[in-house]
Design a protein around this motif. Structure first.
Motif, short mmCIF file in Angstrom:
data_model
loop_
_atom_site.label_atom_id
_atom_site.label_comp_id
_atom_site.label_asym_id
_atom_site.label_seq_id
_atom_site.Cartn_x
_atom_site.Cartn_y
_atom_site.Cartn_z
N MET A 295 -6.15 3.88 -3.46
CA MET A 295 -5.85 5.23 -3.01
C MET A 295 -4.53 5.67 -3.61
O MET A 295 -3.53 4.95 -3.53
N GLU A 296 -4.53 6.83 -4.22
CA GLU A 296 -3.29 7.42 -4.73
C GLU A 296 -2.99 8.67 -3.91
O GLU A 296 -3.82 9.56 -3.80
N CYS B 180 -4.97 -1.00 7.52
CA CYS B 180 -4.00 -0.07 8.08
C CYS B 180 -2.63 -0.37 7.49
O CYS B 180 -2.27 -1.53 7.30
N SER B 181 -1.85 0.68 7.19
CA SER B 181 -0.54 0.45 6.60
C SER B 181 0.35 1.67 6.77
O SER B 181 -0.13 2.81 6.83
N ILE B 182 1.65 1.42 6.86
CA ILE B 182 2.62 2.50 6.80
C ILE B 182 2.73 2.97 5.36
O ILE B 182 2.50 2.18 4.42
N MET B 183 3.05 4.24 5.15
CA MET B 183 3.26 4.79 3.81
C MET B 183 4.67 5.39 3.77
O MET B 183 4.98 6.29 4.55
N THR C 128 0.75 4.43 -4.28
CA THR C 128 -0.51 3.77 -4.61
C THR C 128 -0.77 2.65 -3.62
O THR C 128 0.10 1.81 -3.38
N PHE C 129 -1.98 2.64 -3.04
CA PHE C 129 -2.31 1.65 -2.02
C PHE C 129 -3.68 1.05 -2.35
O PHE C 129 -4.64 1.78 -2.60
N GLU C 130 -3.73 -0.28 -2.33
CA GLU C 130 -4.94 -0.99 -2.70
C GLU C 130 -5.64 -1.51 -1.45
O GLU C 130 -5.04 -2.18 -0.61
N MET C 131 -6.93 -1.18 -1.33
CA MET C 131 -7.74 -1.63 -0.20
C MET C 131 -8.75 -2.64 -0.73
O MET C 131 -9.59 -2.30 -1.58
N ILE D 126 -4.34 13.70 -2.78
CA ILE D 126 -4.95 12.39 -2.58
C ILE D 126 -6.16 12.22 -3.50
O ILE D 126 -6.84 13.20 -3.83
N CYS D 127 -6.40 10.99 -3.94
CA CYS D 127 -7.63 10.66 -4.67
C CYS D 127 -7.87 9.16 -4.56
O CYS D 127 -6.98 8.41 -4.15
N PHE D 128 -9.06 8.72 -4.95
CA PHE D 128 -9.44 7.31 -4.85
C PHE D 128 -10.10 6.88 -6.15
O PHE D 128 -10.79 7.67 -6.80
#
Length: 318
Positions: free
Chosen positions: A174-175, A202-205, A212-215, A241-243
């Motif tokens: 996720m960006e 789940c995560s704080i941003m 950039t967050f990796e799931m 946002i985009c994925f």
């Protein structure tokens, strides 16, 4: 007697088209606004305000005093308010014949308190997945609300928006360059939380630490919902946002190799057969080295023993 009859006729004529009222302002945003109501009849008296639609509340008692044909009170809107609605006034008492007992007047109102389309999970924005990269899309947060679902990592009392994607890989990135604000949370679910979905991630941003967050550990062909939470007071700022899925970089579908490499057998092979390497094999055209055990499938254009040929690498992704 003649004067009384004339007054009655004049009052009837003035009231022939009904009592009307003009609100100012007539278009309201979320929250509380003081609205002035002016009748077309300059009377003193009182009016009754019947129940208003859901998402609309008015201050004070339902019976209100009119002075010189005007009154004011606060009107509060939430996102449940209709896009257009009326506030009705029913005359209870009046000192002027142009406003008679039990007559009604409607104040036409418009609401700008419209929530985003993806304000709740069931209306999550459907996202297309890019491959190894994506271009963020812009979503309005104006009038976003709190959905009532707080993820395990935090965000109690935060506002939120919702997104959905069908996973085509076990890892999705996720960006989100704009949360909005500087701090937020995201939560990933395998269904809407209010409809049996469970939290997966789940995560704080923190914007200053990267966007950039990796799931990971996702199930291919499973649909997932993403909740983006941000602080009240930041609504109105755009959310970007985009994925995208992550695909390991591999070789081209076709590469040109040489049958004269140091570890590749210098011998003729029929087209469309398979060669098993026994050591490192240098693919001279692309300077790639494949380990022992890699399989090279020869194409129909293989020219045995006389130079280059086309080949597909069996373990090349995609």
């Amino acid at each position: 007697m003649r004067y009384t009859l004339l007054a009655i006729l004049l009052a009837f004529a003035a009231n022939a088209f009904g009592l009307s009222v003009t609100p100012s302002p007539s278009t309201l945003n979320c929250g509380t606004t003081l609205v002035n109501f002016t009748f077309d009849c300059d009377f003193n008296g009182s009016v009754l305000v019947p129940p208003v639609p859901a998402g609309v509340t008015i201050d004070g008692p339902i019976t209100k005093t009119v002075t010189d044909g005007a009154l004011s009170f606060n009107v509060t809107l939430t996102t449940e308010a209709p896009a257009t609605f009326n506030i009705k006034f029913v005359v209870i008492s009046s000192d002027a014949g142009c406003a008679v007992f039990d007559e009604e007047a409607l104040a036409a109102m418009t609401s700008n308190c419209i929530a985003p389309d993806n304000d709740f999970c069931v209306d999550a924005a459907v996202m297309e997945l890019g491959v190894n990269s994506c271009t963020p899309e812009v979503y309005s947060t104006l009038n976003a609300t709190e959905s009532g679902n707080t993820p395990s990592c935090g965000g109690d009392g935060y506002l939120d928006l919702w997104y959905y994607f069908d996973s085509n890989n076990d890892t999705i990135v996720m960006e989100i360059p704009a949360i909005p604000g500087t701090v937020g949370y995201y939560a990933l679910y395998d269904g809407c939380p209010g409809d049996g979905g469970s939290e997966v991630d789940c995560s704080i941003m923190i914007q200053s630490l990267g966007s950039t967050f990796e799931m990971t550990g996702l199930t291919v062909d499973q649909g997932y919902y993403v909740q983006i939470l941000f602080l009240p007071g930041n609504e109105g700022m755009d959310q970007e946002i985009c994925f995208h899925s992550t695909v390991e970089a591999g070789c081209d579908d076709t590469v040109t190799i040489s049958d004269l490499g140091p570890y590749f057998p210098n011998e003729s092979h029929a087209a469309n057969l398979t060669i098993e390497t026994t050591g490192s094999t240098t693919i001279t055209a692309s300077d790639i080295i494949y380990s022992a055990g890699d399989t090279i499938r020869l194409n129909g254009g293989f020219d045995s023993g006389t130079g280059g040929f086309e080949a597909n690498i069996a373990d090349c992704p995609n």
